[in-house]
Design a protein around this motif. Structure first.
Motif, mmCIF file in Angstrom:
data_model
loop_
_atom_site.group_PDB
_atom_site.id
_atom_site.type_symbol
_atom_site.label_atom_id
_atom_site.label_comp_id
_atom_site.label_asym_id
_atom_site.label_seq_id
_atom_site.Cartn_x
_atom_site.Cartn_y
_atom_site.Cartn_z
ATOM 1 N N TYR A 147 9.028 37.908 99.105
ATOM 2 C CA TYR A 147 8.541 37.490 97.792
ATOM 3 C C TYR A 147 8.615 38.592 96.747
ATOM 4 N N SER A 148 8.913 39.819 97.173
ATOM 5 C CA SER A 148 8.918 40.964 96.263
ATOM 6 C C SER A 148 10.237 41.103 95.513
ATOM 7 N N VAL A 149 10.111 41.383 94.221
ATOM 8 C CA VAL A 149 11.243 41.741 93.379
ATOM 9 C C VAL A 149 10.844 43.068 92.735
ATOM 10 N N CYS A 150 11.688 44.087 92.898
ATOM 11 C CA CYS A 150 11.348 45.417 92.401
ATOM 12 C C CYS A 150 12.267 45.811 91.250
ATOM 13 N N PHE A 151 11.714 46.594 90.339
ATOM 14 C CA PHE A 151 12.427 47.031 89.143
ATOM 15 C C PHE A 151 12.185 48.511 88.908
ATOM 16 N N GLU A 152 13.060 49.100 88.084
ATOM 17 C CA GLU A 152 12.929 50.506 87.725
ATOM 18 C C GLU A 152 13.433 50.699 86.306
ATOM 19 N N VAL B 278 -2.349 39.569 81.272
ATOM 20 C CA VAL B 278 -2.804 39.167 79.943
ATOM 21 C C VAL B 278 -3.503 37.823 80.105
ATOM 22 N N ARG B 279 -4.699 37.711 79.544
ATOM 23 C CA ARG B 279 -5.412 36.431 79.610
ATOM 24 C C ARG B 279 -4.512 35.333 79.026
ATOM 25 N N PRO B 280 -4.492 34.150 79.668
ATOM 26 C CA PRO B 280 -3.578 33.080 79.236
ATOM 27 C C PRO B 280 -3.658 32.749 77.744
ATOM 28 N N ALA B 281 -4.827 32.739 77.163
ATOM 29 C CA ALA B 281 -4.974 32.389 75.748
ATOM 30 C C ALA B 281 -4.343 33.420 74.819
ATOM 31 N N PHE B 282 -4.001 34.603 75.336
ATOM 32 C CA PHE B 282 -3.456 35.670 74.503
ATOM 33 C C PHE B 282 -1.987 35.957 74.807
ATOM 34 N N ARG B 283 -1.381 35.155 75.649
ATOM 35 C CA ARG B 283 0.031 35.358 75.994
ATOM 36 C C ARG B 283 0.923 34.917 74.848
ATOM 37 N N GLY B 284 2.125 35.482 74.822
ATOM 38 C CA GLY B 284 3.096 35.113 73.808
ATOM 39 C C GLY B 284 2.914 35.846 72.492
ATOM 40 N N ARG B 285 2.056 36.851 72.458
ATOM 41 C CA ARG B 285 1.794 37.609 71.224
ATOM 42 C C ARG B 285 2.371 39.025 71.269
ATOM 43 N N GLY B 286 3.069 39.358 72.351
ATOM 44 C CA GLY B 286 3.644 40.695 72.472
ATOM 45 C C GLY B 286 2.680 41.740 73.010
ATOM 46 N N ILE B 287 1.530 41.304 73.479
ATOM 47 C CA ILE B 287 0.523 42.256 73.970
ATOM 48 C C ILE B 287 1.017 42.969 75.224
ATOM 49 N N ALA B 288 1.603 42.236 76.155
ATOM 50 C CA ALA B 288 2.086 42.858 77.399
ATOM 51 C C ALA B 288 3.150 43.904 77.099
ATOM 52 N N ARG B 289 4.044 43.588 76.196
ATOM 53 C CA ARG B 289 5.120 44.526 75.855
ATOM 54 C C ARG B 289 4.544 45.807 75.240
ATOM 55 N N GLN B 290 3.552 45.677 74.361
ATOM 56 C CA GLN B 290 2.922 46.859 73.760
ATOM 57 C C GLN B 290 2.160 47.666 74.808
ATOM 58 N N ILE C 140 9.089 38.562 85.455
ATOM 59 C CA ILE C 140 10.447 39.079 85.665
ATOM 60 C C ILE C 140 11.184 39.161 84.328
ATOM 61 N N ALA C 141 11.087 38.117 83.516
ATOM 62 C CA ALA C 141 11.749 38.113 82.205
ATOM 63 C C ALA C 141 11.194 39.215 81.302
ATOM 64 N N LEU C 142 9.881 39.421 81.330
ATOM 65 C CA LEU C 142 9.263 40.481 80.524
ATOM 66 C C LEU C 142 9.815 41.843 80.921
ATOM 67 N N TYR C 143 9.838 42.125 82.208
ATOM 68 C CA TYR C 143 10.304 43.438 82.660
ATOM 69 C C TYR C 143 11.780 43.641 82.325
ATOM 70 N N GLN C 144 12.603 42.613 82.545
ATOM 71 C CA GLN C 144 14.026 42.750 82.227
ATOM 72 C C GLN C 144 14.226 42.964 80.733
ATOM 73 N N SER C 145 13.492 42.234 79.902
ATOM 74 C CA SER C 145 13.653 42.390 78.452
ATOM 75 C C SER C 145 13.041 43.698 77.945
ATOM 76 N N SER C 146 12.261 44.363 78.791
ATOM 77 C CA SER C 146 11.671 45.663 78.436
ATOM 78 C C SER C 146 12.508 46.820 78.963
ATOM 79 N N GLY C 147 13.705 46.515 79.477
ATOM 80 C CA GLY C 147 14.627 47.560 79.898
ATOM 81 C C GLY C 147 14.592 47.912 81.372
ATOM 82 N N TYR C 148 13.875 47.160 82.171
ATOM 83 C CA TYR C 148 13.826 47.424 83.609
ATOM 84 C C TYR C 148 14.993 46.726 84.294
ATOM 85 N N HIS C 149 15.562 47.380 85.296
ATOM 86 C CA HIS C 149 16.644 46.754 86.067
ATOM 87 C C HIS C 149 16.204 46.632 87.522
ATOM 88 N N GLN C 150 16.693 45.591 88.161
ATOM 89 C CA GLN C 150 16.287 45.302 89.534
ATOM 90 C C GLN C 150 16.841 46.351 90.488
#
Length: 166
Positions: free
Chosen positions: A137-142, A74-86, A115-125
């Motif tokens: 450096y990799s952190v994987c989720f499902e 998400v472009r920095p100027a548009f972050r924090g609006r829930g766009i990534a979650r949608q 990482i916080a976005l994915y966890q709050s969207s129901g993904y688990h490590q």
């Protein structure tokens, strides 16, 4: 906001992915040497706000029958609006409709907001998979997606209806 599919060679999508890679190189100091090569094996989606493409993401089928969530940005100027979650929800719906009920993803341990976005969207490590095994450096989720089936459309209910009609 509008979320729509785009081909991998779309110039607006390419601009977002270039910005994503530039930002990641600045954050990780160049430890992530992966380069993006556009291809038709991923299904890309973009978020459009006021006629401007401001976010992207994709899913790609995996051999295991799962889908991999890729290229979230998400472009920095548009972050924090829930766009990534949608955008994640739209990608999950498309992957599920294509018969991919499990979504996996990899992100960098240097991206705490992701990482916080994915966890709050129901993904688990989960343990690292595929090309990410051994990458410090990799952190994987499902996430396992639940198919929403109305009880009246459930196969067992349809079988009972057939029995009554006979």
């Amino acid at each position: 906001m509008l979320i729509e599919s785009r081909p991998s060679l779309d110039p607006e999508l390419a601009a977002l992915i270039t910005a994503q890679q530039h930002e990641i190189r600045e954050i990780d100091g160049g430890t992530n040497a992966a380069a993006f090569v556009p291809g038709d094996d991923a299904a890309f989606m973009v978020a459009v706000v006021d006629g401007r493409v401001v976010a992207c993401g994709a899913w790609q089928g995996m051999e295991s029958g799962a889908a991999e969530l890729k290229r979230m940005y998400v472009r920095p100027a548009f972050r924090g609006r829930g766009i990534a979650r949608q955008l994640i929800v739209a990608i999950e719906e498309e992957a599920l409709a294509a018969g991919r009920p499990v979504i996996r993803l990899e992100t960098g341990n240097y991206l705490p907001a992701a990482i916080a976005l994915y966890q709050s969207s129901g993904y688990h490590q989960i343990p690292a998979y595929g090309p990410y095994v051994g990458n410090p450096y990799s952190v994987c989720f499902e996430k396992r997606l639940a198919a929403l089936v109305h009880p009246s459309n459930h196969p067992a209910a349809l079988d009972r209806t057939k029995d009554r009609v006979r």
